[in-house]
Design a protein around this motif. Structure first.
Motif, PDB file in Angstrom:
ATOM      1  N   GLN A 115       1.733  -2.126 -14.717  1.00 30.99           N
ATOM      2  CA  GLN A 115       2.347  -2.099 -13.504  1.00 30.99           C
ATOM      3  C   GLN A 115       1.352  -2.696 -12.539  1.00 30.99           C
ATOM      4  N   ASN A 116       1.569  -3.524 -11.089  1.00 31.93           N
ATOM      5  CA  ASN A 116       0.955  -4.749 -10.307  1.00 31.93           C
ATOM      6  C   ASN A 116       0.741  -5.864 -11.367  1.00 31.93           C
ATOM      7  N   ALA A 117       1.206  -5.677 -11.902  1.00 34.89           N
ATOM      8  CA  ALA A 117       1.807  -6.835 -12.748  1.00 34.89           C
ATOM      9  C   ALA A 117       3.157  -7.806 -12.790  1.00 34.89           C
ATOM     10  N   LYS A 118       3.215  -8.967 -12.127  1.00 34.59           N
ATOM     11  CA  LYS A 118       3.767  -9.987 -11.524  1.00 34.59           C
ATOM     12  C   LYS A 118       4.446 -10.597 -12.864  1.00 34.59           C
ATOM     13  N   VAL A 119       4.913 -10.845 -13.277  1.00 33.90           N
ATOM     14  CA  VAL A 119       5.929 -11.900 -13.699  1.00 33.90           C
ATOM     15  C   VAL A 119       5.843 -13.918 -13.037  1.00 33.90           C
ATOM     16  N   LYS A 120       5.644 -14.262 -13.769  1.00 36.53           N
ATOM     17  CA  LYS A 120       4.822 -15.959 -13.090  1.00 36.53           C
ATOM     18  C   LYS A 120       6.678 -17.005 -13.678  1.00 36.53           C
ATOM     19  N   ASP A 121       6.385 -17.005 -14.731  1.00 36.42           N
ATOM     20  CA  ASP A 121       6.943 -17.895 -15.570  1.00 36.42           C
ATOM     21  C   ASP A 121       7.812 -17.366 -16.787  1.00 36.42           C
ATOM     22  N   LEU A 122       8.764 -18.399 -17.384  1.00 39.00           N
ATOM     23  CA  LEU A 122       8.483 -18.082 -18.461  1.00 39.00           C
ATOM     24  C   LEU A 122       7.897 -19.009 -19.624  1.00 39.00           C
ATOM     25  N   ILE A 123       7.491 -18.337 -20.909  1.00 42.23           N
ATOM     26  CA  ILE A 123       7.286 -19.311 -22.135  1.00 42.23           C
ATOM     27  C   ILE A 123       8.992 -19.647 -22.709  1.00 42.23           C
ATOM     28  N   TRP A 124       9.022 -21.171 -22.805  1.00 34.62           N
ATOM     29  CA  TRP A 124       9.825 -22.000 -23.782  1.00 34.62           C
ATOM     30  C   TRP A 124       9.753 -22.138 -25.436  1.00 34.62           C
ATOM     31  N   GLU A 125      10.302 -22.263 -26.228  1.00 34.15           N
ATOM     32  CA  GLU A 125      10.252 -22.737 -27.229  1.00 34.15           C
ATOM     33  C   GLU A 125      11.659 -23.060 -28.241  1.00 34.15           C
ATOM     34  N   ASP A 126      10.883 -24.566 -28.189  1.00 31.56           N
ATOM     35  CA  ASP A 126      13.346 -24.908 -29.231  1.00 31.56           C
ATOM     36  C   ASP A 126      14.117 -24.694 -28.117  1.00 31.56           C
ATOM     37  N   GLY A 127      13.647 -25.200 -26.825  1.00 34.61           N
ATOM     38  CA  GLY A 127      15.135 -24.712 -25.983  1.00 34.61           C
ATOM     39  C   GLY A 127      14.812 -23.409 -25.010  1.00 34.61           C
ATOM     40  N   ARG A 128      14.331 -22.147 -25.961  1.00 31.19           N
ATOM     41  CA  ARG A 128      15.258 -21.048 -26.579  1.00 31.19           C
ATOM     42  C   ARG A 128      13.808 -20.378 -25.348  1.00 31.19           C
ATOM     43  N   VAL A 129      14.216 -19.446 -24.521  1.00 33.93           N
ATOM     44  CA  VAL A 129      13.343 -18.969 -23.677  1.00 33.93           C
ATOM     45  C   VAL A 129      12.312 -17.364 -24.918  1.00 33.93           C
ATOM     46  N   ALA A 130      10.925 -17.289 -25.132  1.00 36.37           N
ATOM     47  CA  ALA A 130      10.320 -17.012 -25.915  1.00 36.37           C
ATOM     48  C   ALA A 130       9.089 -16.286 -25.211  1.00 36.37           C
ATOM     49  N   GLY A 131       9.613 -15.960 -23.910  1.00 37.52           N
ATOM     50  CA  GLY A 131       7.998 -14.946 -23.728  1.00 37.52           C
ATOM     51  C   GLY A 131       8.029 -15.373 -22.310  1.00 37.52           C
ATOM     52  N   ILE A 132       6.596 -14.676 -22.023  1.00 37.40           N
ATOM     53  CA  ILE A 132       6.477 -14.610 -19.934  1.00 37.40           C
ATOM     54  C   ILE A 132       5.234 -15.061 -19.682  1.00 37.40           C
ATOM     55  N   ARG A 133       4.641 -15.168 -18.953  1.00 39.06           N
ATOM     56  CA  ARG A 133       4.082 -15.445 -18.268  1.00 39.06           C
ATOM     57  C   ARG A 133       3.345 -14.405 -16.827  1.00 39.06           C
ATOM     58  N   TRP A 134       2.349 -13.830 -17.199  1.00 44.62           N
ATOM     59  CA  TRP A 134       2.697 -12.849 -15.700  1.00 44.62           C
ATOM     60  C   TRP A 134       1.123 -12.628 -15.179  1.00 44.62           C
ATOM     61  N   ASN A 135      -0.163 -12.421 -13.635  1.00 48.84           N
ATOM     62  CA  ASN A 135      -0.866 -12.222 -13.177  1.00 48.84           C
ATOM     63  C   ASN A 135      -0.762 -10.694 -13.408  1.00 48.84           C
ATOM     64  N   GLU A 136      -1.328 -10.534 -13.796  1.00 44.22           N
ATOM     65  CA  GLU A 136      -2.347  -8.426 -13.560  1.00 44.22           C
ATOM     66  C   GLU A 136      -4.030  -8.986 -13.097  1.00 44.22           C
ATOM     67  N   LYS A 137      -4.466  -7.907 -12.557  1.00 43.70           N
ATOM     68  CA  LYS A 137      -5.664  -7.234 -11.779  1.00 43.70           C
ATOM     69  C   LYS A 137      -6.390  -8.706 -11.754  1.00 43.70           C
ATOM     70  N   GLY A 138      -5.676 -10.100 -11.391  1.00 43.75           N
ATOM     71  CA  GLY A 138      -6.400 -11.171 -10.253  1.00 43.75           C
ATOM     72  C   GLY A 138      -6.066 -12.122 -11.676  1.00 43.75           C
ATOM     73  N   ARG A 139      -5.647 -12.174 -13.638  1.00 46.95           N
ATOM     74  CA  ARG A 139      -5.613 -12.785 -14.964  1.00 46.95           C
ATOM     75  C   ARG A 139      -4.731 -12.989 -15.524  1.00 46.95           C
ATOM     76  N   GLU A 140      -4.646 -14.088 -15.447  1.00 45.31           N
ATOM     77  CA  GLU A 140      -3.350 -14.477 -16.328  1.00 45.31           C
ATOM     78  C   GLU A 140      -2.748 -13.831 -17.623  1.00 45.31           C
ATOM     79  N   HIS A 141      -1.464 -13.613 -17.874  1.00 45.79           N
ATOM     80  CA  HIS A 141      -1.442 -13.319 -19.680  1.00 45.79           C
ATOM     81  C   HIS A 141      -0.324 -13.570 -19.913  1.00 45.79           C
ATOM     82  N   GLU A 142      -0.257 -14.192 -21.202  1.00 50.52           N
ATOM     83  CA  GLU A 142       0.912 -13.764 -21.820  1.00 50.52           C
ATOM     84  C   GLU A 142       1.792 -13.445 -23.444  1.00 50.52           C
ATOM     85  N   ALA A 143       3.048 -12.787 -23.330  1.00 54.03           N
ATOM     86  CA  ALA A 143       3.112 -11.905 -24.170  1.00 54.03           C
ATOM     87  C   ALA A 143       4.984 -13.612 -24.512  1.00 54.03           C
ATOM     88  N   THR A 144       5.134 -13.243 -25.936  1.00 60.32           N
ATOM     89  CA  THR A 144       6.284 -13.073 -26.354  1.00 60.32           C
ATOM     90  C   THR A 144       7.210 -12.250 -27.331  1.00 60.32           C
TER      91      THR A 144
END
Ligand SMILES: Cc1cc2nc3c(=O)[nH]c(=O)nc-3n(C[C@H](O)[C@H](O)[C@H](O)COP(=O)(O)OP(=O)(O)OC[C@H]3O[C@@H](n4cnc5c(N)ncnc54)[C@H](O)[C@@H]3O)c2cc1C
Length: 381
Positions: free
Chosen positions: A122-151
């Protein structure tokens, strides 16, 4: 891959999708920018389609316990009163509920947190997508002032009308109808209600006012009017809202002791559209891919049902050997078939409610008129 599915947004569409997939054994991450319990803009009426999905994900009892069941629809149309029972194929679902989103979304959130395969940020805002070989493979999000990513194998936007994912992906529109109406609503105490909980609508010309009993003994009162009047109305929304309610002949005397106990909420920027709901590695569900003018109060029925259908398709791709294209084109086909009539009816009568209300009166012999009008009404019912 960190997860099977990442979902941006955890309200009605996101929560239903997460719960269904979690129950099926998929590892799900839900990234939600707000914190529950919290509200969102909605007059929150829902019917059998949403109830059916709530039953399937095991929250029906809790949801139904929170607000009065409305088994009757009461329509005042330009001096006439029409009363009908709520209909649904299943006898036990023949009722409407109006439940504030702070209540409904909290029940869904609690249900998500009980599922061991679901992680909710929660309190976690999706900012961007991660792409791999033309396919969406994950997201980047901001949470508690830090950037996170997951696939994940697939990223889903269930992030509503202002969808960040749709903004990033720019899926083509399949249909688009500009803004036709605006709406205001608020919650009252001590409004003199009918003896039995009733979904009450007052149609006067091209306006509609709604009175629905809701949770915590409140009454939700809303108005929907043609967009042409928005600029003037919003100069003094509360005064205009109250004077419209006081102009309704079968409501005015019942407002005597009523007190508005919430803010007055308004919106005048909601068009209607459908846009491409999937692509390589991504899918959209709920308002992120289909928005309907709120006058018909159908967004929750459709968001929950679409999310349920997306869960079927994702499961058949991840578990049952379907190809991505076959599974997702099935999702696309099913959601459009489910929404066809409601989308058409909502967008058509958003422009002017009168052909619909006049035809309803003619059908009952309360007004003389052309049979063509009745057939228009039948097509969109
Ligand atoms: C005035 C008004 C009245 C309405 N009345 C009704 C009604 O009576 N009945 C009805 O059925 N429908 C009604 N609707 C429509 C209904 O509210 C929506 O159709 C429904 O909420 C859609 O659900 P959803 O889960 O797709 O999106 P939402 O409920 O909007 O949830 C999206 C979630 O995504 C989150 N999010 C957004 N961006 C990000 C991001 N970048 N990162 C992380 N999270 C994000 C948001 O915080 C939000 O919690 C109304 C709408 C309006 C505007």
């Amino acid at each position: 891959m960190d997860y099977d599915v990442i979902i941006a947004g955890g309200r009605v569409a996101g929560a239903v999708l997460a719960i269904r997939l979690g129950k099926l054994g998929h590892r799900v991450l839900v990234v939600e920018k707000s914190h529950f319990p919290s509200d969102t803009l909605s007059t929150s009426l829902f019917r059998a389609p949403a109830l059916r999905v709530f039953e399937k994900i095991g929250v029906m009892e809790k949801v139904a316990a929170m607000a009065p069941r409305m088994e009757l629809i009461w329509n005042y149309i330009d001096g006439h009163i029409l009363v009908d029972p709520v209909e649904a194929p299943e006898e036990h679902l023949r009722f409407f509920l109006c439940e504030r989103r702070i209540t409904l979304d909290w029940i869904l959130y609690k249900r998500m947190t009980r599922e061991k395969n679901i992680e909710v940020r929660q309190n976690a805002k999706v900012k961007d997508l991660i792409w791999e070989d033309g396919r969406v493979a994950g997201i980047r999000w901001n949470e508690k002032g830090r950037e996170h990513e997951a696939t994940a194998r697939v990223v889903v936007g269930a992030d509503g009308f202002y969808s960040t994912l749709a903004n990033l992906l720019q899926p083509p529109y399949e249909s688009y109808v500009p803004v036709r109406r605006f709406a205001y609503y608020g919650y009252f105490r001590d409004l003199d209600s009918f003896d039995v909980p009733t979904a009450e609508h007052h149609f006067v010309g091209n306006t509609i006012s709604y009175i629905f009993p809701t949770d915590y003994d409140l009454t939700m009162v809303a108005v929907s009017m043609p967009i042409q009047g928005f600029a003037e109305f919003k100069k003094s929304p509360l005064r205009n809202f109250m004077s419209h309610l006081e102009s309704l002949p079968l409501l005015v005397s019942r407002l005597k002791d009523a007190r508005l106990v919430s803010n007055l909420y308004g919106s005048g920027n909601i068009p209607s559209y459908q846009r491409m709901p999937y692509g390589s590695g991504w899918a959209l569900t709920g308002d992120a891919q289909q928005v309907m003018d709120p006058w018909s109060g159908m967004g929750i029925d459709h968001a929950t049902t679409h999310a349920d259908m997306l869960a079927d398709s994702l499961d058949s791709w991840m578990n049952n050997g379907s190809t991505w294209d076959a599974a997702m084109s099935e999702y696309h086909k099913r959601i459009r078939a489910f929404s066809k009539k409601a989308f058409h009816r909502t967008t058509t009568f958003a422009a002017d409610l009168r052909p619909m209300t006049q035809a309803a009166l003619m059908k009952r012999g309360l007004l003389q008129g052309a049979p063509e009008v009745i057939s228009v009404y039948k097509n969109y019912q």
